[in-house]
Design a protein around this motif. Structure first.
Motif, PDB file in Angstrom:
ATOM      1  N   ILE A   1       0.857  -1.184   0.000  1.00  0.00           N
ATOM      2  CA  ILE A   1       0.000   0.000   0.000  1.00  0.00           C
ATOM      3  C   ILE A   1       0.895   1.236   0.000  1.00  0.00           C
ATOM      4  O   ILE A   1       1.756   1.380   0.865  1.00  0.00           O
ATOM      5  CB  ILE A   1      -0.910   0.013   1.241  1.00  0.00           C
ATOM      6  N   ARG A   2       0.652   2.140  -0.943  1.00  0.00           N
ATOM      7  CA  ARG A   2       1.510   3.325  -1.052  1.00  0.00           C
ATOM      8  C   ARG A   2       0.676   4.579  -1.283  1.00  0.00           C
ATOM      9  O   ARG A   2      -0.058   4.632  -2.278  1.00  0.00           O
ATOM     10  CB  ARG A   2       2.512   3.125  -2.206  1.00  0.00           C
ATOM     11  N   PRO A   3       0.777   5.563  -0.394  1.00  0.00           N
ATOM     12  CA  PRO A   3       1.494   5.529   0.879  1.00  0.00           C
ATOM     13  C   PRO A   3       0.702   4.778   1.937  1.00  0.00           C
ATOM     14  O   PRO A   3      -0.504   4.582   1.801  1.00  0.00           O
ATOM     15  CB  PRO A   3       1.617   7.018   1.237  1.00  0.00           C
ATOM     16  N   ALA A   4       1.393   4.392   2.999  1.00  0.00           N
ATOM     17  CA  ALA A   4       0.760   3.709   4.124  1.00  0.00           C
ATOM     18  C   ALA A   4       0.905   4.556   5.385  1.00  0.00           C
ATOM     19  O   ALA A   4       1.678   5.515   5.424  1.00  0.00           O
ATOM     20  CB  ALA A   4       1.407   2.349   4.337  1.00  0.00           C
ATOM     21  N   HIS A   5       0.147   4.192   6.422  1.00  0.00           N
ATOM     22  CA  HIS A   5       0.285   4.795   7.757  1.00  0.00           C
ATOM     23  C   HIS A   5       0.023   6.302   7.750  1.00  0.00           C
ATOM     24  O   HIS A   5       0.714   7.070   8.404  1.00  0.00           O
ATOM     25  CB  HIS A   5       1.679   4.512   8.332  1.00  0.00           C
ATOM     26  N   GLY A   6      -0.991   6.720   6.990  1.00  0.00           N
ATOM     27  CA  GLY A   6      -1.269   8.137   6.886  1.00  0.00           C
ATOM     28  C   GLY A   6      -2.078   8.689   8.045  1.00  0.00           C
ATOM     29  O   GLY A   6      -2.490   7.971   8.958  1.00  0.00           O
ATOM     30  N   MET A   7      -2.336   9.976   7.998  1.00  0.00           N
ATOM     31  CA  MET A   7      -3.088  10.641   9.061  1.00  0.00           C
ATOM     32  C   MET A   7      -4.533  10.170   9.120  1.00  0.00           C
ATOM     33  O   MET A   7      -5.152  10.186  10.180  1.00  0.00           O
ATOM     34  CB  MET A   7      -3.049  12.158   8.867  1.00  0.00           C
ATOM     35  N   THR A   8      -5.107   9.777   7.995  1.00  0.00           N
ATOM     36  CA  THR A   8      -6.485   9.286   8.014  1.00  0.00           C
ATOM     37  C   THR A   8      -6.574   7.770   8.045  1.00  0.00           C
ATOM     38  O   THR A   8      -7.663   7.206   7.936  1.00  0.00           O
ATOM     39  CB  THR A   8      -7.259   9.811   6.790  1.00  0.00           C
ATOM     40  N   ASP A   9      -5.433   7.102   8.160  1.00  0.00           N
ATOM     41  CA  ASP A   9      -5.396   5.651   8.332  1.00  0.00           C
ATOM     42  C   ASP A   9      -5.238   5.320   9.810  1.00  0.00           C
ATOM     43  O   ASP A   9      -4.620   6.074  10.555  1.00  0.00           O
ATOM     44  CB  ASP A   9      -4.223   5.036   7.564  1.00  0.00           C
ATOM     45  N   GLY A  10      -5.750   4.169  10.197  1.00  0.00           N
ATOM     46  CA  GLY A  10      -5.540   3.688  11.564  1.00  0.00           C
ATOM     47  C   GLY A  10      -4.837   2.349  11.555  1.00  0.00           C
ATOM     48  O   GLY A  10      -5.158   1.465  12.354  1.00  0.00           O
ATOM     49  N   ASP A  11      -3.877   2.196  10.650  1.00  0.00           N
ATOM     50  CA  ASP A  11      -3.257   0.895  10.384  1.00  0.00           C
ATOM     51  C   ASP A  11      -2.792   0.203  11.664  1.00  0.00           C
ATOM     52  O   ASP A  11      -1.952   0.726  12.412  1.00  0.00           O
ATOM     53  CB  ASP A  11      -2.073   1.071   9.436  1.00  0.00           C
ATOM     54  N   THR A  12      -3.332  -1.000  11.885  1.00  0.00           N
ATOM     55  CA  THR A  12      -3.094  -1.754  13.116  1.00  0.00           C
ATOM     56  C   THR A  12      -2.899  -3.222  12.775  1.00  0.00           C
ATOM     57  O   THR A  12      -3.734  -3.801  12.059  1.00  0.00           O
ATOM     58  CB  THR A  12      -4.290  -1.613  14.077  1.00  0.00           C
ATOM     59  N   VAL A  13      -1.834  -3.826  13.277  1.00  0.00           N
ATOM     60  CA  VAL A  13      -1.588  -5.255  13.069  1.00  0.00           C
ATOM     61  C   VAL A  13      -1.345  -5.930  14.413  1.00  0.00           C
ATOM     62  O   VAL A  13      -0.502  -5.490  15.202  1.00  0.00           O
ATOM     63  CB  VAL A  13      -0.385  -5.503  12.143  1.00  0.00           C
ATOM     64  N   PHE A  14      -2.102  -6.989  14.660  1.00  0.00           N
ATOM     65  CA  PHE A  14      -1.898  -7.841  15.834  1.00  0.00           C
ATOM     66  C   PHE A  14      -1.011  -9.018  15.446  1.00  0.00           C
ATOM     67  O   PHE A  14      -1.007  -9.453  14.286  1.00  0.00           O
ATOM     68  CB  PHE A  14      -3.239  -8.390  16.334  1.00  0.00           C
ATOM     69  N   ALA A  15      -0.274  -9.555  16.412  1.00  0.00           N
ATOM     70  CA  ALA A  15       0.516 -10.767  16.197  1.00  0.00           C
ATOM     71  C   ALA A  15       0.186 -11.769  17.290  1.00  0.00           C
ATOM     72  O   ALA A  15       0.057 -11.404  18.465  1.00  0.00           O
ATOM     73  CB  ALA A  15       2.008 -10.464  16.197  1.00  0.00           C
ATOM     74  N   LEU A  16       0.053 -13.037  16.905  1.00  0.00           N
ATOM     75  CA  LEU A  16      -0.269 -14.121  17.823  1.00  0.00           C
ATOM     76  C   LEU A  16       0.737 -15.247  17.660  1.00  0.00           C
ATOM     77  O   LEU A  16       1.195 -15.522  16.547  1.00  0.00           O
ATOM     78  CB  LEU A  16      -1.676 -14.672  17.539  1.00  0.00           C
ATOM     79  N   ALA A  17       1.075 -15.899  18.765  1.00  0.00           N
ATOM     80  CA  ALA A  17       1.924 -17.087  18.737  1.00  0.00           C
ATOM     81  C   ALA A  17       1.242 -18.169  19.567  1.00  0.00           C
ATOM     82  O   ALA A  17       1.060 -18.013  20.771  1.00  0.00           O
ATOM     83  CB  ALA A  17       3.316 -16.775  19.292  1.00  0.00           C
ATOM     84  N   THR A  18       0.838 -19.261  18.920  1.00  0.00           N
ATOM     85  CA  THR A  18       0.079 -20.303  19.604  1.00  0.00           C
ATOM     86  C   THR A  18       0.957 -21.250  20.422  1.00  0.00           C
ATOM     87  O   THR A  18       0.455 -21.971  21.277  1.00  0.00           O
ATOM     88  CB  THR A  18      -0.748 -21.125  18.605  1.00  0.00           C
ATOM     89  N   GLY A  19       2.281 -21.278  20.132  1.00  0.00           N
ATOM     90  CA  GLY A  19       3.182 -22.110  20.912  1.00  0.00           C
ATOM     91  C   GLY A  19       3.101 -23.587  20.616  1.00  0.00           C
ATOM     92  O   GLY A  19       3.590 -24.410  21.400  1.00  0.00           O
ATOM     93  N   GLU A  20       2.517 -23.949  19.480  1.00  0.00           N
ATOM     94  CA  GLU A  20       2.391 -25.363  19.129  1.00  0.00           C
ATOM     95  C   GLU A  20       3.726 -25.979  18.708  1.00  0.00           C
ATOM     96  O   GLU A  20       3.877 -27.196  18.726  1.00  0.00           O
ATOM     97  CB  GLU A  20       1.376 -25.528  17.994  1.00  0.00           C
ATOM     98  N   ARG A  21       4.677 -25.139  18.338  1.00  0.00           N
ATOM     99  CA  ARG A  21       5.963 -25.634  17.864  1.00  0.00           C
ATOM    100  C   ARG A  21       7.079 -25.045  18.724  1.00  0.00           C
ATOM    101  O   ARG A  21       7.153 -23.831  18.923  1.00  0.00           O
ATOM    102  CB  ARG A  21       6.166 -25.246  16.398  1.00  0.00           C
ATOM    103  N   ALA A  22       7.941 -25.894  19.246  1.00  0.00           N
ATOM    104  CA  ALA A  22       9.021 -25.452  20.135  1.00  0.00           C
ATOM    105  C   ALA A  22      10.009 -24.578  19.375  1.00  0.00           C
ATOM    106  O   ALA A  22      10.261 -24.759  18.178  1.00  0.00           O
ATOM    107  CB  ALA A  22       9.742 -26.654  20.721  1.00  0.00           C
ATOM    108  N   THR A  23      10.577 -23.598  20.083  1.00  0.00           N
ATOM    109  CA  THR A  23      11.594 -22.720  19.522  1.00  0.00           C
ATOM    110  C   THR A  23      12.831 -22.761  20.414  1.00  0.00           C
ATOM    111  O   THR A  23      12.761 -23.181  21.573  1.00  0.00           O
ATOM    112  CB  THR A  23      11.095 -21.269  19.432  1.00  0.00           C
ATOM    113  N   PRO A  24      13.985 -22.329  19.916  1.00  0.00           N
ATOM    114  CA  PRO A  24      15.195 -22.319  20.748  1.00  0.00           C
ATOM    115  C   PRO A  24      15.028 -21.425  21.973  1.00  0.00           C
ATOM    116  O   PRO A  24      14.151 -20.562  22.030  1.00  0.00           O
ATOM    117  CB  PRO A  24      16.265 -21.761  19.794  1.00  0.00           C
ATOM    118  N   SER A  25      15.856 -21.625  22.950  1.00  0.00           N
ATOM    119  CA  SER A  25      15.797 -20.847  24.190  1.00  0.00           C
ATOM    120  C   SER A  25      16.001 -19.368  23.906  1.00  0.00           C
ATOM    121  O   SER A  25      16.840 -18.979  23.084  1.00  0.00           O
ATOM    122  CB  SER A  25      16.874 -21.326  25.170  1.00  0.00           C
ATOM    123  N   ALA A  26      15.223 -18.535  24.599  1.00  0.00           N
ATOM    124  CA  ALA A  26      15.278 -17.093  24.384  1.00  0.00           C
ATOM    125  C   ALA A  26      16.663 -16.544  24.659  1.00  0.00           C
ATOM    126  O   ALA A  26      17.320 -16.916  25.629  1.00  0.00           O
ATOM    127  CB  ALA A  26      14.257 -16.403  25.281  1.00  0.00           C
TER     128      ALA A  26
END
Length: 351
Positions: free
Chosen positions: A277-302
């Motif tokens: 999208i060009r341009p993005a994140h404008g004054m009349t936009d409310g662009d919002t993204v959520f992120a989720l991690a279900t934890g079903e797959r193991a990851t290396p130690s933090a």
């Protein structure tokens, strides 16, 4: 959707992430063009959010800050209706609570408080005034949940979406990394900016697609020139309106990440939004993204080098699936009233 797309999950959708289901409710008739989408994680998922637009409409986003108490999210609501549409989250909370999903606050199983953040986009001019999503939309979206492909285009939160001067919509995509980790995105596309390159007539982020994902020929120069002259943002009747907009979405992974890592994933997803999208994140936009991690797959130690590499790979994938989901939203959208879809403008022979 492309079946068995190499590099994507089986549905090429956010529902390829174990533990994630999606449901929609919409009203689309002579007086309505709006809807709500529920992204459900009843067992709980780590969550975060990144807001980049200057005009957001959100609910329960403060609980997602890494330093705050709540550790798990039970659902995310994306919807139309501007701030009015945030009430759809009430219906999602009721549906989850009836099934005992939420933060336990008492001695019996039904004493729970579901955590359901939400974000909305501005689609009010697409319906008669006063017709917008409410709690019944959220509840119905939960009832319609699926673990298969949730649909694209004029569904749920994408029903009344408009992308620049053409019809927007809802889109989704997924990716499977080399180690088997999955990343998916679901985006409701309603920006003030453009999603189409005016020189080529092709989506800006077409090159983000996997091999064989977007079978889209280049439009003729005459078609591109005619379509490019449409620059005003229309309402359903074709009147030019003030561009109050917003692109909202969810990125999910099955990796075992916490809130801090989810925050980095949400940040990275905005890179994909800005590619598409060009341009993005404008004054009349409310662009919002959520992120989720279900934890079903193991990851290396933090904190260890393998963890850093794993997080970077997921973030890179998050940006790409976000861009791909936006392209799917635009290509799947259908015209509503005087608001033309991409296919009608650029590939009328396919409509």
């Amino acid at each position: 959707m492309v079946d068995s797309l190499p590099g994507a999950g089986p549905n090429n959708a956010i529902t390829d992430i174990a533990g994630v289901t999606v449901g929609h409710q919409r009203r689309l008739d002579e007086r309505w063009a709006t809807g709500s989408t529920a992204v459900l994680t009843p067992a709980g998922a780590a969550g975060a959010v990144d807001v980049r637009g200057a005009g957001p409409g959100t609910r329960e986003t403060d609980v997602l800050a890494p330093e705050n108490l709540v550790r798990r999210v039970h659902g995310i609501v994306l919807g139309g209706g501007s701030a009015y549409g945030l009430s759809a989250a009430d219906g999602v909370m009721r549906w989850l609570a009836e099934r005992g999903h939420g933060v336990s606050v008492g001695p019996t199983p039904h004493e729970v408080v579901p955590v359901v953040p939400a974000a909305v986009l501005f689609d009010l001019p697409m319906s008669d005034w006063g017709r917008r999503p409410d709690a019944t939309f959220g509840y119905a979206a939960c009832e319609a949940r699926t673990a298969g492909h949730p649909g694209s285009g004029n569904v749920g939160a994408g029903t009344g979406a408009v992308a620049g001067a053409i019809k927007g919509g809802l889109g989704t995509a997924s990716s499977v990394l080399a180690d088997g980790t999955r990343v998916g995105a679901l985006m409701a596309v309603n920006p003030s900016g453009t999603v189409i390159d005016p020189e080529s007539g092709l989506p800006w982020a077409l090159d983000s697609g996997l091999e064989g994902e977007f079978d889209l020929p280049r439009p003729s120069p005459e078609t591109v020139g005619s379509a490019a002259r449409r620059t005003a943002r229309p309402d359903r009747a074709g009147n030019e309106i003030t561009p109050l907009n917003t692109t909202i979405g969810v990125v999910a992974t099955d990796a075992d990440f916490g809130k801090s890592e989810c925050r980095r994933i949400a940040v990275a997803a905005h890179d994909g939004l800005a590619r598409a999208i060009r341009p993005a994140h404008g004054m009349t936009d409310g662009d919002t993204v959520f992120a989720l991690a279900t934890g079903e797959r193991a990851t290396p130690s933090a904190g260890e080098p393998p963890w850093l590499a794993a997080l970077d790979e997921v973030c890179t994938a998050a940006a790409r699936v976000t861009a791909r989901a936006i392209v799917h939203a635009v290509l799947a959208a259908e015209s509503v009233g005087a608001v033309p879809c991409y296919t009608r403008l650029y590939h009328p022979e396919r409509e």
